[in-house]
Design an enzyme around this catalytic site. Structure first.
Site, PDB file in Angstrom:
ATOM      1  CG  ASP A  59      79.943  32.851  39.418  1.00 19.69           C
ATOM      2  OD1 ASP A  59      80.985  33.478  39.168  1.00 19.69           O
ATOM      3  OD2 ASP A  59      79.726  31.692  39.016  1.00 19.69           O
ATOM      4  CB  THR A  92      84.813  35.022  36.947  1.00 17.94           C
ATOM      5  OG1 THR A  92      84.067  34.784  38.120  1.00 17.94           O
ATOM      6  CG2 THR A  92      85.093  33.715  36.253  1.00 17.94           C
ATOM      7  CB  THR A  93      84.462  38.940  40.625  1.00 16.75           C
ATOM      8  OG1 THR A  93      83.389  38.009  40.621  1.00 16.75           O
ATOM      9  CG2 THR A  93      83.939  40.311  40.931  1.00 16.75           C
ATOM     10  CG  ASP A 390      83.201  29.478  41.560  1.00 16.75           C
ATOM     11  OD1 ASP A 390      83.264  29.121  40.368  1.00 16.75           O
ATOM     12  OD2 ASP A 390      82.773  30.570  41.927  1.00 16.75           O
TER      13      ASP A 390
END
Length: 548
Positions: A59, A92-93, A390
């Site tokens: 994550d 987020t990545t 998520d």
């Protein structure tokens, strides 16, 4: 292991080009740390925290939280992942990789002496056009169709550790979000952070995880003779202690004879009895309090057949209030019939492993829930919890904005091709940085291909050709590394996540490009007023450099 990006604390002032290049390098370094964490074939990172604990995760946000950086530009990149996580809970990545690539694409134009303000203007224009393209290729979704929603939530979990149990995890996430969704003044409110609590209990199978139609707290009854199973209980929630209230420091009691002692103790008992009588008048079966319950109060409750549970967390008390329809009361004197919760079907205390857990289940219309996660170890449970959050965020986003964009890099490729076409109609030096923004968008499909070991140049060329002929739903199959139609493959992402990712990445890149001076406010390496100290003189001039 956590990577460290260090900025020399006693550096000379970095100005102009040097500062911009330094910022871009730092941003690319942060992006490279988590580049391999994108897609279903992503790798895990093992992070060592300062306390010696180990975190295993892919994550992006969890990784960057643990990475220790000293460069200011790298810090602001890490802030992006946090912003993205708080705003939409997913992507987020992607946002870090995209921001790093946008800055990397800007570097050649800085070296050709195109002014940063021109580059920023081009990026801002590209951002507006990109959001238009995303809206154009998005499709509406029916929030009430369980199959459509399940397919969507699967996308967010498909790249994670729990993908093996994706059907079960998606169902958990959807049930939890549906449970906590409430209508307030005609608009939906879904507060998963406060009202959907995840309880991790090591042991058992992952398949044993479930969403309770109510709340569970890690507590046991205060007295062994109290009932541990009650059907349709009447519940009272308190935020005050059921103990004798001792006087403050200015209270004086003069004791002159022995009988005074017994009178003082009697007053204590009378006060506690008065409190308990007020509660017993309402005939509750269960009393939860955030503070303590004295032995005497327990005695009165046992006689009246009431079960008491003490020192409940504030957050748990709020969830219980929502689930059973009770009101939390601050003073026993203020208790009235309408404060009693009656929506709970069953109260029970169960022992799982070594610990006792209190369950309030069978609630008629619980607006709060507990997700019980079981699994072999703490590390695995922590990763499952991150993945589940998520998934719940994705479900929540779709409730607010029921539109979907194709996943697997299809949306980014469509933006890239669309911006490339538009760049041909622009005039002047603005068209080059505009084209750079278009090329930067390709980083998502390219990274997906690289992470599953595919041939990036060959597959990207065929994907570009598909999009050039108007097939905007074609993207990359992250497992096999070939191009597929996302309509048939069934990978969709919420429109809100896509738009937020592109906005955050481009706007933060513009902000970093605006920086033309980095001044260190740290006083490392400068001699103190009045000359160096004797210790510093002994160390010699060369030893006075600060640790890096």
């Amino acid at each position: 292991m956590s990577q460290v990006i260090v900025m020399n604390t006693n550096m000379e002032r970095e100005t102009g080009r040097k500062a911009q290049v330094s910022n871009i390098t730092a941003a690319k370094t942060v992006a490279d740390i988590i580049r391999t964490c994108l897609g279903p074939r992503s790798m895990l990172k093992m992070l060592l925290d300062p306390m010696g604990g180990v975190v295993l995760t892919n994550d992006g946000n969890a990784i960057l939280r643990e990475v220790e950086v000293a460069h200011p530009a790298a810090k602001s990149m890490i802030e992006l992942a946090r912003t993205q996580d708080e705003e939409v809970g997913d992507g987020t990545t992607s946002v870090i990789i995209l921001a790093g690539e946008v800055l990397a694409q800007a570097l050649p134009y800085l070296e050709r002496n195109i002014h940063p303000i021109v580059i920023i203007a081009a990026f801002k224009l590209a951002l507006e056009d990109a959001i238009e393209i995303v809206d154009k290729i998005s499709i509406p979704v029916n929030v009430n169709d369980p199959k459509e929603m399940l397919d969507l939530v699967k996308t967010s979990i498909g790249t994670k550790f729990v993908s093996r149990w994706s059907d079960m995890m998606c169902k958990l996430a959807l049930d939890a979000v549906r449970c906590v969704a409430v209508e307030v003044d005609g608009r939906r409110e879904v507060d998963i952070k406060r009202y959907a609590r995840v309880e991790k209990i090591p042991g058992g199978e992952i398949e044993d995880s479930r969403v309770l139609d109510g709340v569970m707290v890690n507590k046991d009854v205060t007295h062994p003779k109290m009932r541990r199973r009650i059907e349709n209980p009447r519940v009272i929630l308190l935020d005050c202690p059921l103990e004798y209230k001792k006087g403050e420091s200015q209270t004086n009691i003069e004791v002159t004879k022995e009988s005074d002692w017994s009178r003082i103790l009697q007053i204590e008992e009378e006060q506690i009895k008065g409190m308990c009588d007020k509660i017993i008048e309402l005939k509750p079966d269960l009393v939860f309090t955030e503070k303590g319950v004295s032995d005497l109060a327990q005695h009165y409750f046992v006689k009246a057949g009431i079960t008491a549970i003490r020192r409940v967390r504030k957050t748990d008390n709020n969830r219980i209030a929502r689930a059973v329809g009770a009101t939390i009361v601050n003073r026993v004197d203020d208790l009235k019939e309408s404060d009693v919760g009656t929506d709970c079907g069953l109260f029970s205390v169960e022992k799982i492993g070594d610990e006792y857990f209190t369950f309030l289940t069978g609630c008629k219309n619980p607006k709060a829930c507990t997700i019980v996660l079981r699994g072999p170890s703490k590390d695995i449970l922590n990763e499952i919890e991150r993945n589940l959050m998520d998934a719940m965020s994705v479900a929540r986003n779709v409730y607010f904005n029921p539109r979907l964009s194709p996943g697997g890099g299809a949306t980014e490729m469509a933006i890239s091709v669309g911006l490339m076409e538009k760049s041909k109609t622009l005039e002047g030096s603005i068209q080059w940085p505009y084209k750079a923004a278009a090329e930067a968008m390709e980083v998502i499909p390219r990274t997906l291909i690289q992470n599953c070991g595919g041939n990036a140049i060959k597959i990207l060329t065929s994907l570009r050709a598909k999009h050039a002929t108007g097939h905007h739903s074609w993207g990359v199959d992250g497992h096999a590394g070939k191009i597929v139609d996302m309509h048939e493959y069934g990978i969709w992402e919420p429109n809100a996540v896509k738009v937020q990712t592109i906005k955050t990445a481009i706007e933060s890149s513009c902000m970093l490009l605006r920086v033309d001076d980095i001044v260190s406010g740290l006083s490392g390496g400068r001699p103190q007023q009045g000359g160096p100290s004797p210790e510093q003189q002994e160390m010699g001039e060369g030893d006075m450099q600060p640790e890096q």
